[in-house]
Design an enzyme around this catalytic site. Structure first.
Site, PDB file in Angstrom:
ATOM      1  N   HIS A  57       0.831  -1.211   0.000  1.00 54.39           N
ATOM      2  CA  HIS A  57       0.000   0.000   0.000  1.00 54.39           C
ATOM      3  C   HIS A  57       0.865   1.261   0.000  1.00 54.39           C
ATOM      4  CE1 HIS A  57      -4.014   1.772   1.648  1.00 54.39           C
ATOM      5  NE2 HIS A  57      -3.339   2.696   0.991  1.00 54.39           N
ATOM      6  N   HIS A  59       1.361   5.153  -2.017  1.00 58.11           N
ATOM      7  CA  HIS A  59       0.867   6.160  -2.975  1.00 58.11           C
ATOM      8  C   HIS A  59       2.068   6.864  -3.588  1.00 58.11           C
ATOM      9  CE1 HIS A  59      -3.391   5.813  -1.769  1.00 58.11           C
ATOM     10  NE2 HIS A  59      -2.897   5.564  -0.569  1.00 58.11           N
ATOM     11  N   LEU A  60       2.233   6.717  -4.912  1.00 57.51           N
ATOM     12  CA  LEU A  60       3.387   7.335  -5.586  1.00 57.51           C
ATOM     13  C   LEU A  60       3.026   8.642  -6.305  1.00 57.51           C
ATOM     14  CD1 LEU A  60       5.363   4.231  -6.946  1.00 57.51           C
ATOM     15  CD2 LEU A  60       5.805   5.611  -4.905  1.00 57.51           C
ATOM     16  N   ASP A 151      -8.780   2.457  -3.337  1.00 58.17           N
ATOM     17  CA  ASP A 151      -8.288   3.088  -2.110  1.00 58.17           C
ATOM     18  C   ASP A 151      -8.356   4.615  -2.148  1.00 58.17           C
ATOM     19  OD1 ASP A 151      -7.084   3.089   0.513  1.00 58.17           O
ATOM     20  OD2 ASP A 151      -5.370   3.967  -0.489  1.00 58.17           O
ATOM     21  N   HIS A 178     -10.728  -0.323   0.895  1.00 57.89           N
ATOM     22  CA  HIS A 178     -10.651   0.798   1.846  1.00 57.89           C
ATOM     23  C   HIS A 178     -12.019   0.803   2.528  1.00 57.89           C
ATOM     24  CE1 HIS A 178      -9.946   5.254   2.782  1.00 57.89           C
ATOM     25  NE2 HIS A 178     -11.237   5.098   3.009  1.00 57.89           N
ATOM     26  N   HIS A 231      -5.460  -0.940   5.682  1.00 56.09           N
ATOM     27  CA  HIS A 231      -5.317  -0.134   6.919  1.00 56.09           C
ATOM     28  C   HIS A 231      -6.384  -0.354   8.001  1.00 56.09           C
ATOM     29  CE1 HIS A 231      -7.983   2.304   4.432  1.00 56.09           C
ATOM     30  NE2 HIS A 231      -7.023   2.947   3.806  1.00 56.09           N
ATOM     31  N   ASN A 279      -6.582   8.965   6.962  1.00 54.63           N
ATOM     32  CA  ASN A 279      -7.780   8.174   6.777  1.00 54.63           C
ATOM     33  C   ASN A 279      -7.404   6.691   6.677  1.00 54.63           C
ATOM     34  OD1 ASN A 279     -10.378   7.412   6.317  1.00 54.63           O
ATOM     35  ND2 ASN A 279     -10.554   8.350   4.295  1.00 54.63           N
ATOM     36  N   ASP A 306       0.762   2.567   3.728  1.00 55.72           N
ATOM     37  CA  ASP A 306      -0.141   3.636   3.289  1.00 55.72           C
ATOM     38  C   ASP A 306       0.630   4.951   3.150  1.00 55.72           C
ATOM     39  OD1 ASP A 306      -2.356   4.950   2.371  1.00 55.72           O
ATOM     40  OD2 ASP A 306      -3.455   4.905   4.283  1.00 55.72           O
ATOM     41  N   PRO A 324      -5.823  14.118   3.923  1.00 49.02           N
ATOM     42  CA  PRO A 324      -5.395  13.082   4.861  1.00 49.02           C
ATOM     43  C   PRO A 324      -4.236  12.270   4.285  1.00 49.02           C
ATOM     44  CG  PRO A 324      -7.345  12.343   3.688  1.00 49.02           C
ATOM     45  CD  PRO A 324      -7.028  13.730   3.165  1.00 49.02           C
TER      46      PRO A 324
HETATM   47  N1  LIG Z   1      -4.607   7.382   3.877  1.00 53.91           N
HETATM   48  C1  LIG Z   1      -4.910   8.618   3.580  1.00 53.91           C
HETATM   49  O1  LIG Z   1      -5.229   9.380   4.482  1.00 53.91           O
HETATM   50  N2  LIG Z   1      -4.861   9.080   2.320  1.00 53.91           N
HETATM   51  C2  LIG Z   1      -4.639   8.315   1.143  1.00 53.91           C
HETATM   52  C3  LIG Z   1      -5.851   7.572   0.705  1.00 53.91           C
HETATM   53  C4  LIG Z   1      -6.181   6.358   1.548  1.00 53.91           C
HETATM   54  O2  LIG Z   1      -5.324   5.538   1.852  1.00 53.91           O
HETATM   55  O3  LIG Z   1      -7.342   6.174   1.901  1.00 53.91           O
HETATM   56  C5  LIG Z   1      -4.172   9.271   0.054  1.00 53.91           C
HETATM   57  O4  LIG Z   1      -4.223   8.929  -1.130  1.00 53.91           O
HETATM   58  O5  LIG Z   1      -3.676  10.348   0.404  1.00 53.91           O
HETATM   59 ZN   LIG Z   2      -7.422   4.064   2.173  1.00 54.19          ZN
HETATM   60 ZN   LIG Z   3      -3.972   4.574   0.872  1.00 59.76          ZN
END
Ligand SMILES: NC(=O)N[C@@H](CC(=O)O)C(=O)O
Ligand SMILES: [Zn+2]
Ligand SMILES: [Zn+2]
Length: 432
Positions: A57, A59-60, A151, A178, A231, A279, A306, A324
């Site tokens: 998990h 995010h790039l 997600d 998610h 998560h 989140n 995450d 978030p």
């Molecule tokens: N975890 C988060 O608060 N944000 C994530 C999205 C997600 O994982 O739900 C994002 O893409 O920024």
């Molecule tokens: Zn998420």
């Molecule tokens: Zn995420």
């Protein structure tokens, strides 16, 4: 063929130090005081040798928000954090809901070459939750997508979720959910509890997560599909997973917990610093303790970061306007050592299980999370368990600087990371 010699390492932190010879892409020899020629020697001083970490998990932010992170900067953070494979979430702009985007992300990962980047495909078109994306086409693309997730959004329509589980089952895919019932989290800003009430923040109640997890376990069982819960943040979710896994007869369910949900609570919201906004939200002490227990006993399968970098303008603002998410790749190991190893809940075999072996199995990666043994692919991480380091958000490799761990002292320093026998990080520096 290149030869890399690791001197004085302790596989899984067990026994007397040995030497490990890596030849080309594989582990060629393990033994005491190996007398061999090598192109490079890493003096490990008894450091712990583990299979390279796998993050289900990440995010790039590429394409679309290259000011927050790119495949290149995120890959650097991953290598420095001990990772040899990451799964890049689909909530980019444009969304990774088709073969063109997932192939782009996959190719960029190969070009950068620091970590295997496996794109996650969106479950629904545009993450809108209305109709299924072209899952089969993404599966058959060069990226060979196996994990699908909306997600950032919940696949809340139960019929769409059912169809996604049925369809991905036909090719051994996984739906990563998610879990957030959207009607229960309208305007939500923080864990629904005493702190949110006192601070005047709209609440994100635990059952918004738990109701979806329970529903999706039942749907996985009914369809025989494979579900992965992203998560996990509440003790109630852990209870549901424990119950489900004790009676599971069809379908498979796995789950991840983030480092921040293993360490932080909503007591941190006092300052209204949006670096703590995430989140699902930070929850209570009781949740944190239940999640550690659930990870230790296998109810929760693995740790996933995450890792969610954000540009300064999206975090340096008032709480309600902030996005978030928090950085995770370079601090995950330290938090796992602090919360799970130092507390006696996991030994190093356990760390290998939750940070490498289980995530590799869930993500379907045959060459990751393998034993540290002769003939196995040299996807490895060397960890110095004792030396503590101080986190500096601005010094991390990510473009975003949103680390809630800024200023904290953490144990468990990554000495070196190796991808298919090549050093990708050594002594805090990326090797390209
Ligand atoms: N975890 C988060 O608060 N944000 C994530 C999205 C997600 O994982 O739900 C994002 O893409 O920024
Ligand atoms: Zn998420
Ligand atoms: Zn995420």
């Amino acid at each position: 063929m290149s030869r890399l010699l690791l001197k004085d390492v302790r596989p899984y932190g067990e026994g007397e130090p040995v030497d490990v010879l890596v030849e080309g892409e594989v582990i060629a020899e393990i033994g005491a005081n190996l007398e061999v020629d090598a192109d490079e020697i890493v003096q490990a001083g008894g450091a712990v040798l583990l299979p390279g970490f796998v993050d289900l998990h990440t995010h790039l932010r590429e394409p679309g928000r290259e000011d927050a992170e790119t495949v290149e900067t995120g890959s650097s953070a991953a290598a420095l954090g001990g990772y040899t494979a990451v799964f890049a979430m689909a909530n980019t702009d444009p969304v990774a809901d088709n073969a063109v985007i997932v192939e782009h992300v996959w190719r960029r990962g190969r070009e950068v070459g620091l970590v295997d980047v496996h794109p996650v495909g969106a479950v629904t078109v545009g993450l809108k939750g209305e109709k299924l994306a072209e899952l089969g086409t993404m599966r058959r693309s060069a990226a060979e997508v196996r994990v699908f997730s909306d997600d950032g959004h919940c696949v809340h329509d139960p019929l769409i979720m059912r169809r996604a589980l049925e369809y991905t089952k036909s090719f051994g895919g996984v739906v990563a959910q998610h879990a957030e019932e959207p009607r229960l989290t309208v305007g939500a800003q923080a864990h629904e509890g005493a702190n949110a009430a006192r601070l005047g923040l709209a609440g994100w109640p635990a059952p918004a997560e738990e109701a979806i997890v329970a529903r999706d376990c039942l749907l996985a069982g009914h369809t025989g599909g494979t579900l992965h819960v992203c998560h996990v943040s509440t003790s109630g979710t852990a209870d549901i997973l424990r119950w489900w896994k004790s009676r599971e007869t069809a379908g498979q369910v796995s789950a991840e917990v983030t480092p921040h949900h293993l360490l932080l609570t909503d007591d941190r919201l006092e300052t209204y610093d949006p670096v703590n906004k995430v989140n699902p939200p930070l929850r209570t002490d009781a949740d944190v303790l239940a999640l550690r227990q659930a990870l230790a006993d296998g109810t929760v399968d693995c740790v996933a970061t995450d890792h969610a970098p954000h540009a300064a303008q999206d975090k340096d603002c008032e709480w309600s306007a902030a996005k978030p998410g928090m950085l995770g790749l370079q601090t995950a190991l330290g938090i796992v050592v602090q919360t799970m190893v130092r507390s006696g809940l996991l030994d190093w075999r356990g760390v290998a299980r939750v940070m490498s072996e289980r995530p590799a199995e869930i993500g379907g990666l045959a060459d990751q999370g393998r034993p540290v043994a002769v003939g196995e692919p040299a996807n490895l991480v060397l960890v110095d368990p004792e030396t503590e380091w101080t986190v500096r958000g601005a010094e991390l490799a990510s473009l975003g600087e949103n680390s809630p761990f800024d200023g904290m002292q953490l144990p468990g320093r990554v000495v070196a990371t190796m991808l298919r026998g090549r050093l990708t990080a050594h002594e805090g520096k990326v090797r390209r």
